[in-house]
Design a protein around this motif. Structure first.
Motif, PDB file in Angstrom:
ATOM      1  N   ALA A   1      -6.562 -17.153 -12.494  1.00 44.13           N
ATOM      2  CA  ALA A   1      -5.385 -16.338 -12.136  1.00 44.13           C
ATOM      3  C   ALA A   1      -4.339 -17.187 -11.411  1.00 44.13           C
ATOM      4  N   ARG A   2      -4.798 -18.059 -10.524  1.00 46.66           N
ATOM      5  CA  ARG A   2      -3.874 -18.929  -9.785  1.00 46.66           C
ATOM      6  C   ARG A   2      -3.101 -19.847 -10.748  1.00 46.66           C
ATOM      7  N   SER A   3      -3.846 -20.445 -11.670  1.00 48.55           N
ATOM      8  CA  SER A   3      -3.201 -21.387 -12.590  1.00 48.55           C
ATOM      9  C   SER A   3      -2.278 -20.669 -13.555  1.00 48.55           C
ATOM     10  N   LEU A   4      -2.671 -19.460 -13.966  1.00 51.44           N
ATOM     11  CA  LEU A   4      -1.779 -18.687 -14.837  1.00 51.44           C
ATOM     12  C   LEU A   4      -0.459 -18.397 -14.118  1.00 51.44           C
ATOM     13  N   GLU A   5      -0.557 -18.132 -12.835  1.00 50.23           N
ATOM     14  CA  GLU A   5       0.664 -17.885 -12.062  1.00 50.23           C
ATOM     15  C   GLU A   5       1.560 -19.130 -12.058  1.00 50.23           C
ATOM     16  N   LEU A   6       0.922 -20.322 -11.941  1.00 43.96           N
ATOM     17  CA  LEU A   6       1.706 -21.562 -11.961  1.00 43.96           C
ATOM     18  C   LEU A   6       2.408 -21.740 -13.311  1.00 43.96           C
ATOM     19  N   LEU A   7       1.713 -21.374 -14.381  1.00 42.81           N
ATOM     20  CA  LEU A   7       2.264 -21.611 -15.716  1.00 42.81           C
ATOM     21  C   LEU A   7       3.259 -20.532 -16.146  1.00 42.81           C
ATOM     22  N   THR A   8       3.051 -19.302 -15.708  1.00 38.92           N
ATOM     23  CA  THR A   8       3.914 -18.210 -16.180  1.00 38.92           C
ATOM     24  C   THR A   8       4.945 -17.797 -15.129  1.00 38.92           C
ATOM     25  N   GLY A   9       4.692 -18.155 -13.882  1.00 40.57           N
ATOM     26  CA  GLY A   9       5.592 -17.736 -12.795  1.00 40.57           C
ATOM     27  C   GLY A   9       5.374 -16.286 -12.395  1.00 40.57           C
ATOM     28  N   GLU A  10       4.358 -15.656 -12.970  1.00 39.43           N
ATOM     29  CA  GLU A  10       4.093 -14.248 -12.635  1.00 39.43           C
ATOM     30  C   GLU A  10       2.764 -14.109 -11.897  1.00 39.43           C
ATOM     31  N   ARG A  11       2.723 -13.207 -10.937  1.00 41.99           N
ATOM     32  CA  ARG A  11       1.474 -12.960 -10.215  1.00 41.99           C
ATOM     33  C   ARG A  11       0.448 -12.403 -11.198  1.00 41.99           C
ATOM     34  N   THR A  12      -0.752 -12.943 -11.140  1.00 40.30           N
ATOM     35  CA  THR A  12      -1.783 -12.538 -12.100  1.00 40.30           C
ATOM     36  C   THR A  12      -2.991 -11.987 -11.354  1.00 40.30           C
ATOM     37  N   LEU A  13      -3.466 -10.852 -11.795  1.00 37.92           N
ATOM     38  CA  LEU A  13      -4.627 -10.228 -11.153  1.00 37.92           C
ATOM     39  C   LEU A  13      -5.919 -10.760 -11.762  1.00 37.92           C
ATOM     40  N   TYR A  14      -6.973 -10.741 -10.993  1.00 40.32           N
ATOM     41  CA  TYR A  14      -8.305 -11.102 -11.503  1.00 40.32           C
ATOM     42  C   TYR A  14      -9.287 -10.053 -10.978  1.00 40.32           C
TER      43      TYR A  14
ATOM     44  N   ALA B   1      -7.241 -27.743 -12.801  1.00 39.15           N
ATOM     45  CA  ALA B   1      -6.535 -28.870 -13.417  1.00 39.15           C
ATOM     46  C   ALA B   1      -5.530 -28.389 -14.466  1.00 39.15           C
ATOM     47  N   LEU B   2      -5.860 -27.338 -15.194  1.00 36.89           N
ATOM     48  CA  LEU B   2      -4.927 -26.825 -16.206  1.00 36.89           C
ATOM     49  C   LEU B   2      -3.656 -26.282 -15.548  1.00 36.89           C
ATOM     50  N   GLY B   3      -3.787 -25.749 -14.358  1.00 34.44           N
ATOM     51  CA  GLY B   3      -2.597 -25.308 -13.616  1.00 34.44           C
ATOM     52  C   GLY B   3      -1.766 -26.509 -13.201  1.00 34.44           C
ATOM     53  N   ASP B   4      -2.448 -27.549 -12.692  1.00 32.78           N
ATOM     54  CA  ASP B   4      -1.730 -28.762 -12.263  1.00 32.78           C
ATOM     55  C   ASP B   4      -1.051 -29.447 -13.443  1.00 32.78           C
ATOM     56  N   LEU B   5      -1.728 -29.450 -14.580  1.00 39.04           N
ATOM     57  CA  LEU B   5      -1.206 -30.126 -15.782  1.00 39.04           C
ATOM     58  C   LEU B   5       0.110 -29.495 -16.237  1.00 39.04           C
ATOM     59  N   ASN B   6       0.198 -28.200 -16.003  1.00 41.80           N
ATOM     60  CA  ASN B   6       1.455 -27.478 -16.220  1.00 41.80           C
ATOM     61  C   ASN B   6       1.943 -27.521 -17.670  1.00 41.80           C
ATOM     62  N   LEU B   7       1.032 -27.311 -18.614  1.00 41.17           N
ATOM     63  CA  LEU B   7       1.405 -27.209 -20.029  1.00 41.17           C
ATOM     64  C   LEU B   7       1.093 -25.786 -20.492  1.00 41.17           C
ATOM     65  N   LYS B   8       2.104 -25.158 -21.062  1.00 42.08           N
ATOM     66  CA  LYS B   8       1.965 -23.729 -21.411  1.00 42.08           C
ATOM     67  C   LYS B   8       0.860 -23.482 -22.446  1.00 42.08           C
ATOM     68  N   GLU B   9       0.499 -24.535 -23.203  1.00 49.17           N
ATOM     69  CA  GLU B   9      -0.546 -24.383 -24.220  1.00 49.17           C
ATOM     70  C   GLU B   9      -1.893 -23.996 -23.594  1.00 49.17           C
ATOM     71  N   ALA B  10      -2.013 -24.134 -22.286  1.00 45.68           N
ATOM     72  CA  ALA B  10      -3.279 -23.805 -21.618  1.00 45.68           C
ATOM     73  C   ALA B  10      -3.410 -22.304 -21.345  1.00 45.68           C
ATOM     74  N   ILE B  11      -2.328 -21.558 -21.536  1.00 38.37           N
ATOM     75  CA  ILE B  11      -2.338 -20.140 -21.135  1.00 38.37           C
ATOM     76  C   ILE B  11      -3.458 -19.337 -21.821  1.00 38.37           C
ATOM     77  N   PRO B  12      -3.635 -19.461 -23.165  1.00 41.20           N
ATOM     78  CA  PRO B  12      -4.693 -18.640 -23.787  1.00 41.20           C
ATOM     79  C   PRO B  12      -6.085 -18.939 -23.206  1.00 41.20           C
ATOM     80  N   ALA B  13      -6.378 -20.204 -22.970  1.00 41.96           N
ATOM     81  CA  ALA B  13      -7.703 -20.563 -22.427  1.00 41.96           C
ATOM     82  C   ALA B  13      -7.887 -19.985 -21.020  1.00 41.96           C
ATOM     83  N   LEU B  14      -6.828 -20.004 -20.246  1.00 42.03           N
ATOM     84  CA  LEU B  14      -6.923 -19.464 -18.883  1.00 42.03           C
ATOM     85  C   LEU B  14      -7.091 -17.941 -18.911  1.00 42.03           C
TER      86      LEU B  14
END
Lengths: 304, 244
Positions: free
Chosen positions: A276-289, A247-260
């Motif tokens: 990792a998926r949601s971080l990618e949505l928020l940052t536009g960068e591929r994220t490893l887990y 949901a934090l990825g869908d919400l698309n608010l950058k303030e969620a990045i630290p929690a993710l």
């Protein structure tokens, strides 16, 4: 004896003479495209034929019939619904009325949607989703408590297809609905992605529909939902944590990045993957887990 | 009386069969070589997904010959013969296939277009799509039943498992066909979030009249099924309906 055999043979021949041939239906189909009323009548009649392959062919021909004849087809189909027919024929007729977006048929369909003897009444709500006439909203909400699951599901989808015009009635009836109906309404609110019901949904966060509420808040929520969803990434239930990360990825608010980023270290691998998926949505960068073997991996892309 | 009955019988016989006369159509014919009988030649219209359901198909005779009448248009041909004997589905190592042949332009003139098709055995990757078997040793499993609009179990349907929400491309995994009880069980290589659809046809987008249903909870977007590694999820039931 000879007479009996002959009579049986005649009966067989008459029956086979009455059976439509696929090649004949092809001809009706192309004539119906040109607007030939006789061919259209034949196709309508074939909807009553017991063989499903014939029904499908007739149905396809009627969908493609000339648009000038839509009114004629609608009237004929509505008349058929008023007669007594088997469920399979009604299913095809109603499916077709939906495809034709027949507003004229709404009153007849409303009655059939309530007829518990009509086992395939799901198709009524499938048609309401296509017709998109707001006069059906109350009937559709009523159907969310139908004993048949597929009726409830099609009713829920009809609300989504009806769009924002269905929202006021849905919100009005939400507080008095039981948990199951609320579940359907919550999911429909989520897909409608309209922010009006955000407060109603937040009140349901501790209900048995918790996972659906979290999912829906991701779709329609705004800043108000953000701290609540962040808090839920720390839940003791892994399913809640997965849903909150999504949901934090869908919400698309950058303030969620630290929690993710914290959730990237969750003890449950599926939470880490969703973070990792949601971080990618928020940052536009591929994220490893860290995968189940402890290796760094990319999540597979759910949102191609 | 006898004459009258025979007369009526003959009259009806001709009446019944008079509608079957076909107009002259062009046809494509040829031989599959090495000569292979009972191979399917799939005919696709231009623009169709060549791995999806074909426009039509024809089976070669025992000498490998085939012939089919077609309305005017542009067509592509591909021959396939599965060891399993199935008409559709992913090809496995050892199955017979040809390259895609075409476009072949069919005109209305009644001509016969000769096209022989060379076939070879599929090698390399075991399967185009992983067919997950219920006998699989792995323990990450999703199972349930497929029902029709009347709540009856659906036989010979398959569950298609996708790893993306659009469910638009080829599925990642496909179950074996359901039996008379409508039960499916699909073993997956690892846990994750998956999206499920059940259908009676294999490949290509579902068409009007097909039986099709997705696993969802009354939404238009499919509902993800979250399964953990080594978890066995049961009762993930799917109802299929006609595509309208």
């Amino acid at each position: 004896m000879m007479k009996r055999i002959a009579l049986l043979f005649i009966f067989f021949l008459i029956a086979s003479a009455c059976s439509p041939k696929i090649s004949e239906i092809d001809v009706y189909q192309s004539k119906a495209k040109e607007g030939d009323k006789g061919a259209i009548k034949k196709l309508i009649k074939l909807l009553e034929y017991p063989d499903e392959e014939i029904k499908v062919k007739a149905y396809s021909g009627l969908i493609e019939a000339h648009h000038d004849k839509k009114g004629f087809i609608e009237d004929a189909l509505i008349s058929m619904l008023k007669e007594r027919h088997d469920d399979a024929t009604r299913e095809f007729v109603i499916g077709l009325l939906g495809k034709l977006k027949s507003k004229k048929s709404v009153e007849v369909l409303k009655e059939l949607g309530k007829d518990k003897n009509f086992k395939r009444r799901y198709v009524v709500f499938s048609a309401f989703g296509e017709i998109q006439d707001e006069v059906v909203v109350d009937d559709v909400i009523d159907a969310l408590s139908d004993p048949l699951e597929d009726v409830r599901k099609y009713a829920s989808r009809a609300l989504i297809k009806l769009g924002p015009k269905a929202i006021p009635k849905m919100m009005q009836r939400f507080p008095s609905a039981n948990a199951s109906v609320k579940g359907y309404l919550i999911r429909a609110f989520g897909e409608l992605r309209n922010n009006q019901p955000e407060d109603l949904l937040i009140k349901e966060l501790d209900s048995e529909n918790k996972l659906d509420v979290i999912w829906a808040l991701g779709k329609l929520g705004k800043e108000k939902s953000l701290p609540l969803l962040i808090d839920l990434t720390k839940s003791t239930d892994y399913r809640v944590r997965i849903q909150a990360c999504q949901a934090l990825g869908d919400l698309n608010l950058k303030e969620a990045i630290p929690a993710l980023k914290v959730a990237l270290n969750d003890r449950e691998v599926l939470v880490r993957e969703w973070a990792a998926r949601s971080l990618e949505l928020l940052t536009g960068e591929r994220t490893l887990y860290r995968d189940e073997k402890g290796n760094l991996a990319l999540p597979y892309s759910i949102y191609h | 009386m006898k004459k009258l009955v025979i007369g009526i019988m003959l009259l009806l016989f001709f009446a019944c069969n008079s509608g079957e006369k076909k107009a002259d159509k062009s046809s494509i014919s040829g031989m599959i070589y090495k000569p292979i009988g009972n191979a399917y030649v799939y005919i696709y219209k231009e623009g169709m997904d060549l791995k999806g359901p074909a426009f039509t198909d024809v089976v070669s005779d025992s000498n490998g010959n085939f012939s089919i009448q077609l309305p005017p248009g542009k067509y592509f041909l591909v021959a396939r013969m599965r060891k399993s004997g199935e008409v559709a589905g992913p090809l496995e190592v050892g199955d017979i296939k040809s390259d895609v042949i075409g476009p072949i332009v069919v005109k209305e003139s009644g001509e016969v277009i000769k096209t022989d098709i060379k076939v070879f055995e599929k090698k390399g990757e075991a399967k185009d799509i992983a067919i997950a078997s219920s006998k699989d040793e792995k323990k990450t499993v999703i199972s349930g039943y497929i029902f029709d609009a009347d709540g009856k179990p659906v036989q010979n349907a398959r569950v298609h498992v996708y790893d993306h929400v659009q469910m638009s491309e080829r599925p990642k995994f496909v179950s074996t066909p359901t039996g008379p009880d409508g039960k499916y069980s699909i073993a997956l290589p690892k846990g994750g979030t998956y999206y499920l659809a059940a259908r009676d046809k294999f490949g290509g987008p579902p068409k009007v009249g097909d039986l099709y249903g997705r696993y969802d909870k009354g939404t238009i977007e499919p509902s993800g099924v979250v399964v953990r590694d080594n978890e066995v999820l049961q009762n993930i039931n799917i109802t299929v309906h006609r595509v309208w």
